[in-house]
Design a protein around this motif. Structure first.
Motif, mmCIF file in Angstrom:
data_model
loop_
_atom_site.group_PDB
_atom_site.id
_atom_site.type_symbol
_atom_site.label_atom_id
_atom_site.label_comp_id
_atom_site.label_asym_id
_atom_site.label_seq_id
_atom_site.Cartn_x
_atom_site.Cartn_y
_atom_site.Cartn_z
ATOM 1 N N THR A 45 52.217 23.280 9.729
ATOM 2 C CA THR A 45 53.234 24.159 10.724
ATOM 3 C C THR A 45 54.359 24.884 9.801
ATOM 4 O O THR A 45 55.324 25.491 10.415
ATOM 5 N N LEU A 63 43.193 21.631 13.718
ATOM 6 C CA LEU A 63 44.333 21.949 14.706
ATOM 7 C C LEU A 63 44.257 20.931 15.999
ATOM 8 O O LEU A 63 45.266 20.654 16.342
ATOM 9 N N GLU A 64 43.241 20.159 16.130
ATOM 10 C CA GLU A 64 43.386 19.320 17.345
ATOM 11 C C GLU A 64 44.129 17.917 17.235
ATOM 12 O O GLU A 64 44.464 17.392 17.794
ATOM 13 N N GLU A 69 50.403 22.460 17.785
ATOM 14 C CA GLU A 69 49.156 23.561 17.353
ATOM 15 C C GLU A 69 49.650 25.179 17.361
ATOM 16 O O GLU A 69 49.232 25.823 16.226
ATOM 17 N N GLU A 70 50.421 25.598 18.183
ATOM 18 C CA GLU A 70 51.069 26.931 18.196
ATOM 19 C C GLU A 70 51.673 27.357 16.905
ATOM 20 O O GLU A 70 51.474 28.389 16.415
ATOM 21 N N TYR A 139 43.215 17.417 23.617
ATOM 22 C CA TYR A 139 42.666 19.023 23.179
ATOM 23 C C TYR A 139 41.784 19.760 24.041
ATOM 24 O O TYR A 139 40.597 19.037 24.458
ATOM 25 N N THR A 144 43.227 26.911 22.141
ATOM 26 C CA THR A 144 43.273 27.417 20.720
ATOM 27 C C THR A 144 42.624 28.675 20.686
ATOM 28 O O THR A 144 43.315 29.724 19.989
#
Length: 180
Positions: A45, A63-64, A69-70, A139, A144
């Motif tokens: 991040t 990502l999970e 995640e964003e 998730y 995603t």
């Protein structure tokens, strides 16, 4: 990737001593020369690379595990060249793939993610549960795909290992091109 390119930046938050020991051991066992690989401690991040640094960025089953995640996808977009490529692999933990994965985990006995039959059914027919930090945090790979679609001009989803029957597959392979 390492044998096919001149430079690879392998980033992760090192959680083992020495850092990256597992990744380096995998290179040793595979007989792949890792001399083109630089192991870089980094938070997805907040990457310490200049904007538009890379031709391609990979996030494989990563990502999970990231609470924001964003922010990680924004960083992927930022460090990818405007004509570059981002490749993400993501577990499908909703619907039939979730039932298949949990049946395998139950039969294998190695690990179980769901705590009850009701929780398993909720994941299979509804939305994934919100899990404890460090797990997959409820998730849903479809989120995603949406986040990547906002950050890149073109996004394509493929399913692995059986593309023809996407509803059976445990993994989505998402490619995104044209960082905006």
């Amino acid at each position: 990737v390492a044998p096919r390119v001149d430079d690879v930046q392998f980033t992760d938050i090192p959680r083992e001593t020495p850092p990256f020991a597992t990744a380096k051991k995998l290179f040793e066992h595979s007989n792949i020369d890792d001399s083109a690989v630089e192991f870089v401690p980094a938070d997805a991040t907040n990457l310490q690379y200049k904007s538009e640094t890379f031709d391609a960025v990979f996030a494989l089953d990563v990502l999970e595990h990231i609470p924001n995640e964003e922010a990680a996808i924004r960083e992927m977009q930022r460090v990818t060249k405007s004509d570059g490529l981002a490749v993400v692999s993501a577990p499908i933990e909703v619907g039939i793939p979730e039932l298949i994965r949990e049946m395998y985990r139950f039969l294998d006995g190695d690990r179980r993610q769901t705590g009850s039959i009701m929780e398993l059914l909720q994941n299979a027919v509804g939305s994934p549960r919100v899990s404890d930090p460090g797990e997959h945090r409820g998730y849903d790979y479809r989120e995603t795909v949406q986040l990547l679609s906002r950050a890149f001009r073109e996004t394509l989803v493929r399913y692995c290992p059986l593309p023809a029957v996407k509803w059976l597959n445990p993994t989505a392979i998402i490619t995104a091109t044209g960082a905006d």
